[in-house]
Design an enzyme around this catalytic site. Structure first.
Site, PDB file in Angstrom:
ATOM      1  N   ASP A   1       0.855  -1.296   0.076  1.00  0.00           N
ATOM      2  CA  ASP A   1       0.443   0.188   0.770  1.00  0.00           C
ATOM      3  C   ASP A   1       0.858   1.270   0.206  1.00  0.00           C
ATOM      4  OD1 ASP A   1       0.817  -0.415   2.890  1.00  0.00           O
ATOM      5  OD2 ASP A   1      -0.485   0.911   3.700  1.00  0.00           O
ATOM      6  N   GLU A   2       0.252   2.550  -0.824  1.00  0.00           N
ATOM      7  CA  GLU A   2       1.141   3.609  -0.258  1.00  0.00           C
ATOM      8  C   GLU A   2       2.606   3.712  -0.660  1.00  0.00           C
ATOM      9  OE1 GLU A   2      -1.319   6.269   3.142  1.00  0.00           O
ATOM     10  OE2 GLU A   2       0.108   4.615   3.929  1.00  0.00           O
ATOM     11  N   ILE A   3       2.522   3.486  -1.955  1.00  0.00           N
ATOM     12  CA  ILE A   3       3.813   3.117  -2.711  1.00  0.00           C
ATOM     13  C   ILE A   3       3.888   5.180  -3.316  1.00  0.00           C
ATOM     14  CG2 ILE A   3       5.404   2.860  -4.328  1.00  0.00           C
ATOM     15  CD1 ILE A   3       3.640  -0.526  -4.079  1.00  0.00           C
TER      16      ILE A   3
END
EC number: 3.2.1.52
Length: 596
Positions: free
Chosen positions: A352-354
């Site tokens: 998540d959230e790269i």
């Protein structure tokens, strides 16, 4: 044989119909009979009848109760986890003596006491895994003598023991009789996520949470172990990650700690699903391996830059570099160790959230991009280099939805085979759930609009001018990106299959509330989770609607008050949902006006 003093009692809950046996069913006839004697020091007060989560089918036409025999026993087939559970529940039933907030409407009979609960299990070898049968039936006769609990599996028997314990109250202990229950869950995945990276929780805090989960018939403890802030898991093949990445030597989880937590989960019918988030959220890895982490230890949102150019979505930067071969040497050791420590069939691989800015800050990645490469190709390289190894260990991979749905960095659907991949949704409510299942993937629902327990407590970023607003101005969300606070009613009323077709609904495995720990630690753990997670537990187990299809949150309020009180008596610091006056004055705290 273990003896207990009959002066005191503890309880859980159960109810159900007489067990029905199919012809030729394999039934174990080897029983362990457990006797317990309670110490007078352990006596509590007495309780009212209230079952949480509400069983699917519950019949109590006589509204009668009988005394529990001072020598009450539970007979069950021998099974390591079930036998431990039986011993625990017998102690609870005999020693709790829970006193209800409101008097139970039950007529105490002059008949014989209830002597025994007989537990029968059809399949003693079914492992605790996703989709295991958790159904049970419970029959408590008015004639006293023996009650019967039948379950297809050991794990269903544990659910029935919990129900039975909640049908016992008072001192001397009494139990509802003339009760028939048939019960089974709507959703097979019912979980809680706890983040132990931002702030550390002792093993005892985790065990207490798992115990409370079992009492609420929740069955998956999603352990978000590591993140950019710390790496507390001591791995045999990569000990430097914890030695250098944990907050301290006294804030690590050893292999022995993990074994204790996993075993405790088994004894309570709760799976432990590990997550070591990657390739994002890996700043703590840089303490041991700085060469494989991009943008580590940099300021998260540089002055003068736009939000789109940030290096992380919160303080704590660092993402694994997919172009460095050393990254995969370390990852193979990590994945192998985690799969060895955690036997669950699911492996949560994060993703998540790269953040684009972090990878763009890395010189080797800058060269890759200048030569025509893309950020999504970087992620595809990472997934192609790690997913096959996860699958080779006989695991099903769970990813956060970002891996497929992020607007900037995502992989092609062809890289994530639907038969081996589950996506967990946290953003954009039912819309993203729809996108996942319409693509053929199974989904775990953790929508932040409904299921994030950390929301509404402001932000943790210092020197934030949004808190310095003149009186009378719009205060916005108070610094919490996912405000407002998610009330138990909001959680209870959320329909996780909203807007889905019948076929798409079958791909929703269940739901999971999440406690991210930027502003949580052991001092607030219980109150942040309970009883709001109880609200999700009932909606996942038996639904949030009555038999007429109407939402039942009004009826649930009184039961949740009682259940919260019982949890507190069992050592869970659940927060109150109403003043005691409301319980003492039924109906007076309701509103009779529809919201506008």
């Amino acid at each position: 044989m273990i003896r207990f003093d009959p002066e005191t009692n503890m309880d859980e809950q159960s109810d159900g119909p007489a067990p029905k046996w199919s012809k030729g069913s394999p039934i174990s006839i080897t029983f362990i009979t457990v006797f317990l004697v309670c110490s007078p020091i352990l006596s509590v007060e007495c309780t009212a009848i209230s079952v949480w989560p509400k069983p699917r089918e519950f019949s109590w036409p006589t509204q009668q109760a009988a005394l529990l025999s001072p020598s009450f026993t539970i007979e069950s087939p021998h099974h390591q986890c079930l036998s431990t559970s039986v011993k625990r529940y017998l102690h609870l039933i005999l020693c709790e003596n829970f006193h209800p907030l409101s008097n139970p409407h039950a007529n105490l009979t002059n008949g014989p006491t209830l002597q025994t609960l007989v537990v029968l299990v059809n399949d003693l070898v079914a492992p605790l895994s996703h989709g295991v049968n958790e159904s049970y039936s419970l029959s408590i006769p008015t004639s006293g003598g023996k009650a019967s609990l039948f379950a297809e599996t050991v794990w269903g028997a544990m659910r029935g023991l919990e129900t039975f314990s909640q049908l016992v109250w008072g001192k001397p202990s009494r139990v509802a009789v003339g009760v028939e229950v048939r019960d089974w869950p709507i959703f097979s995945y019912r979980g809680i996520l706890l983040d132990t990276s931002r702030n550390y929780y002792k093993v005892e805090d985790i065990l207490r949470t798992i115990g409370a989960m079992s009492a609420n018939k929740l069955n998956v403890f999603h352990w978000h172990i590591t993140d950019s802030q710390s790496f507390p898991l001591l791995l045999p093949s990569e000990p430097d990650l914890a030695a250098k990445g944990a907050y301290g030597s006294d804030m690590q989880y050893s292999p022995a700690d993990v074994r204790r937590i996993v075993e405790f989960g088994l004894e309570h019918g709760v799976r432990v699903l590990p997550e070591l988030d990657m390739p994002g959220h890996t700043g703590s890895w840089a303490e041991a391996y700085p060469e494989i982490v991009s943008c580590a230890n940099m300021f998260w949102w540089p002055a003068g830059s736009e939000w789109a150019d940030r290096l992380a979505s919160e303080p704590g930067t660092g993402q694994l570099n997919p172009l460095n071969p050393k990254t995969y040497q370390v990852l193979k050791n990590i994945i192998r160790d985690v799969a060895t420590l955690f036997p669950d069939q699911f492996y949560h691989a994060g993703s998540d959230e790269i953040i684009p800015g972090c990878w763009k800050a890395d010189p080797t990645i800058q060269a890759f991009l200048l030569s025509g490469g893309t950020l999504s190709q970087l992620l595809e390289t990472f997934v192609n280099s790690t997913l096959p190894y996860i699958l080779s260990l006989n695991r099903t991979a769970v990813y956060w939805e970002d891996v497929l749905l992020d607007p900037i960095i995502k992989v092609d659907k062809s890289l994530l085979p639907t038969e081996h991949t589950i996506l967990q949704t946290w953003y954009n409510g039912p819309n993203n759930t729809k996108r996942i299942v319409s693509s053929g993937y199974r989904a775990i629902v953790s929508s932040s609009d409904f299921y994030y327990l950390d929301c509404g407590h402001g932000g943790f970023v210092g020197n934030d001018s949004q808190y310095d607003q003149p009186p009378g101005s719009n205060q916005g969300n108070g610094g919490s990106w996912c405000a407002p606070f998610k009330t138990w009613q909001t959680i209870y009323n959320y329909d996780i299959t909203y807007g889905l077709t019948e076929e798409e609904t079958t791909l929703v495995l269940g739901g999971e509330v999440a406690l991210w720990s930027e502003q949580a630690d052991p001092t607030v753990l219980d109150a942040r989770i309970w009883p709001r997670a109880s609200a999700m537990a009932e909606s996942m187990w038996s639904g949030n609607r009555d038999k007429n299809g109407m939402k039942r949150y009004a009826e649930a309020t009184d039961r949740l008050n009682e259940w919260r009180s019982r949890m507190v008596s069992r050592g869970i610091g659940a927060e109150p949902i109403q003043p005691l006056w409301c319980i003492r004055n039924p109906g007076m705290c309701n509103t009779v006006h529809p919201s506008v």
